[in-house]
Scaffold this motif. Structure first.
Motif, mmCIF file in Angstrom:
data_model
loop_
_atom_site.group_PDB
_atom_site.id
_atom_site.type_symbol
_atom_site.label_atom_id
_atom_site.label_comp_id
_atom_site.label_asym_id
_atom_site.label_seq_id
_atom_site.Cartn_x
_atom_site.Cartn_y
_atom_site.Cartn_z
ATOM 1 N N ARG A 142 0.815 -1.215 0.000
ATOM 2 C CA ARG A 142 0.000 0.000 0.000
ATOM 3 C C ARG A 142 0.853 1.272 0.000
ATOM 4 O O ARG A 142 0.658 2.166 -0.812
ATOM 5 N N ASP A 143 1.794 1.358 0.913
ATOM 6 C CA ASP A 143 2.629 2.557 0.991
ATOM 7 C C ASP A 143 3.483 2.728 -0.261
ATOM 8 O O ASP A 143 3.688 3.851 -0.729
ATOM 9 N N GLY A 144 3.971 1.632 -0.810
ATOM 10 C CA GLY A 144 4.791 1.707 -2.016
ATOM 11 C C GLY A 144 4.020 2.218 -3.217
ATOM 12 O O GLY A 144 4.527 3.041 -3.998
ATOM 13 N N VAL A 145 2.797 1.746 -3.382
ATOM 14 C CA VAL A 145 1.960 2.218 -4.498
ATOM 15 C C VAL A 145 1.630 3.691 -4.311
ATOM 16 O O VAL A 145 1.721 4.488 -5.254
ATOM 17 N N ARG A 146 1.278 4.071 -3.112
ATOM 18 C CA ARG A 146 0.935 5.478 -2.848
ATOM 19 C C ARG A 146 2.128 6.399 -3.078
ATOM 20 O O ARG A 146 1.997 7.476 -3.659
ATOM 21 N N ARG A 147 3.308 5.966 -2.660
ATOM 22 C CA ARG A 147 4.515 6.778 -2.886
ATOM 23 C C ARG A 147 4.829 6.877 -4.376
ATOM 24 O O ARG A 147 5.119 7.955 -4.890
ATOM 25 N N ALA A 148 4.771 5.766 -5.082
ATOM 26 C CA ALA A 148 5.048 5.775 -6.523
ATOM 27 C C ALA A 148 4.042 6.663 -7.255
ATOM 28 O O ALA A 148 4.413 7.405 -8.184
ATOM 29 N N ALA A 149 2.782 6.606 -6.839
ATOM 30 C CA ALA A 149 1.760 7.433 -7.466
ATOM 31 C C ALA A 149 1.990 8.916 -7.180
ATOM 32 O O ALA A 149 1.819 9.767 -8.060
ATOM 33 N N MET A 150 2.388 9.243 -5.958
ATOM 34 C CA MET A 150 2.688 10.634 -5.615
ATOM 35 C C MET A 150 3.819 11.165 -6.486
ATOM 36 O O MET A 150 3.738 12.273 -7.037
ATOM 37 N N ILE A 151 4.877 10.377 -6.648
ATOM 38 C CA ILE A 151 6.013 10.797 -7.474
ATOM 39 C C ILE A 151 5.575 11.001 -8.920
ATOM 40 O O ILE A 151 5.926 12.002 -9.555
ATOM 41 N N GLN A 152 4.786 10.068 -9.450
ATOM 42 C CA GLN A 152 4.306 10.201 -10.822
ATOM 43 C C GLN A 152 3.452 11.457 -10.987
ATOM 44 O O GLN A 152 3.556 12.165 -11.992
ATOM 45 N N ALA A 153 2.603 11.750 -10.015
ATOM 46 C CA ALA A 153 1.764 12.944 -10.093
ATOM 47 C C ALA A 153 2.609 14.209 -10.068
ATOM 48 O O ALA A 153 2.342 15.157 -10.833
ATOM 49 N N LEU A 154 3.628 14.254 -9.223
ATOM 50 C CA LEU A 154 4.521 15.421 -9.207
ATOM 51 C C LEU A 154 5.246 15.568 -10.540
ATOM 52 O O LEU A 154 5.364 16.679 -11.069
ATOM 53 N N ASP A 155 5.715 14.460 -11.090
ATOM 54 C CA ASP A 155 6.385 14.505 -12.392
ATOM 55 C C ASP A 155 5.444 14.976 -13.491
ATOM 56 O O ASP A 155 5.835 15.731 -14.385
ATOM 57 N N LEU A 156 4.203 14.536 -13.431
ATOM 58 C CA LEU A 156 3.212 14.955 -14.420
ATOM 59 C C LEU A 156 2.913 16.441 -14.293
ATOM 60 O O LEU A 156 2.800 17.159 -15.296
ATOM 61 N N LEU A 157 2.812 16.944 -13.073
ATOM 62 C CA LEU A 157 2.618 18.380 -12.869
ATOM 63 C C LEU A 157 3.788 19.172 -13.423
ATOM 64 O O LEU A 157 3.601 20.205 -14.081
ATOM 65 N N LEU A 158 4.989 18.698 -13.183
ATOM 66 C CA LEU A 158 6.174 19.391 -13.707
ATOM 67 C C LEU A 158 6.152 19.400 -15.231
ATOM 68 O O LEU A 158 6.401 20.441 -15.864
ATOM 69 N N ASP A 159 5.812 18.271 -15.821
ATOM 70 C CA ASP A 159 5.712 18.196 -17.273
ATOM 71 C C ASP A 159 4.709 19.201 -17.812
ATOM 72 O O ASP A 159 4.979 19.909 -18.778
ATOM 73 N N ARG A 160 3.551 19.276 -17.199
ATOM 74 C CA ARG A 160 2.493 20.183 -17.668
ATOM 75 C C ARG A 160 2.834 21.640 -17.377
ATOM 76 O O ARG A 160 2.465 22.519 -18.125
ATOM 77 N N ALA A 161 3.539 21.893 -16.286
ATOM 78 C CA ALA A 161 3.911 23.266 -15.943
ATOM 79 C C ALA A 161 4.987 23.832 -16.861
ATOM 80 O O ALA A 161 5.150 25.040 -16.981
ATOM 81 N N THR A 162 5.690 22.946 -17.530
ATOM 82 C CA THR A 162 6.764 23.393 -18.441
ATOM 83 C C THR A 162 6.415 23.185 -19.903
ATOM 84 O O THR A 162 7.197 23.518 -20.773
ATOM 85 N N ALA A 163 5.225 22.634 -20.185
ATOM 86 C CA ALA A 163 4.836 22.351 -21.570
ATOM 87 C C ALA A 163 4.396 23.607 -22.306
ATOM 88 O O ALA A 163 3.920 24.548 -21.731
#
Length: 163
Positions: A142-163
């Motif tokens: 559970r914690d591993g999936v939640r952490r991986a998802a949080m990281i992916q969401a931050l990366d996606l925000l960064l991608d969209r903020a710089t697109a």
């Protein structure tokens, strides 16, 4: 609370959004607010992060984000369609420039052959349009999936903020 890697990602998101004059919001289900929490870690985040909602139940997704109940019935809460609707709802209802959504199966249990533990859908909508992503992290616990998802969401925000 968060390790340096997470804080660095959050600072990068905030810096990119700040540089473009963008405001942000989050709509989270399986991460339970971890993305918003990471974004509030660096000082000065309030000039960029407007807010976030945790819509853990299907009813909350409908009530708080305007996700149509029939969309959830047809596709399930863990789907591209619902991730898209959550992101759009967070952006529109929050009055922000950029929003990210996360909906998935963190486990333990609760998965199926079609939607296994570790399946997470993401949506992000902003000035450069909408993107959705599917990730199958596997059963990291559970914690591993939640952490991986949080990281992916931050990366996606960064991608969209710089697109």
């Amino acid at each position: 609370m968060f390790d340096r890697d997470i804080l660095d990602r959050a600072e990068a998101v905030l810096g990119a959004a700040r540089a473009r004059g963008l405001t942000l919001a989050t709509a989270e289900s399986c991460t339970g607010g971890l993305v918003a929490a990471a974004l509030t870690g660096p000082p000065g985040a309030s000039d960029v992060l407007d807010g976030g909602v945790v819509t853990y139940s299907n009813a909350a997704k409908t009530r708080m984000l305007g996700v149509p109940a029939d969309l959830i019935s047809r596709h399930g809460a863990v789907s591209e369609e619902v991730a898209e609707a959550m992101a759009r709802g967070a952006r529109e209802r929050g009055g922000v420039d950029l929003a990210v959504s996360v909906t998935g199966v963190a486990g333990p249990g609760g998965g199926s052959a079609h939607k296994p533990v570790g399946l997470v859908w993401f949506g992000a909508v902003g000035p450069s349009g909408l993107v959705t992503r599917e990730r199958r992290f596997g059963d990291l616990g559970r914690d591993g999936v939640r952490r991986a998802a949080m990281i992916q969401a931050l990366d996606l925000l960064l991608d969209r903020a710089t697109a």
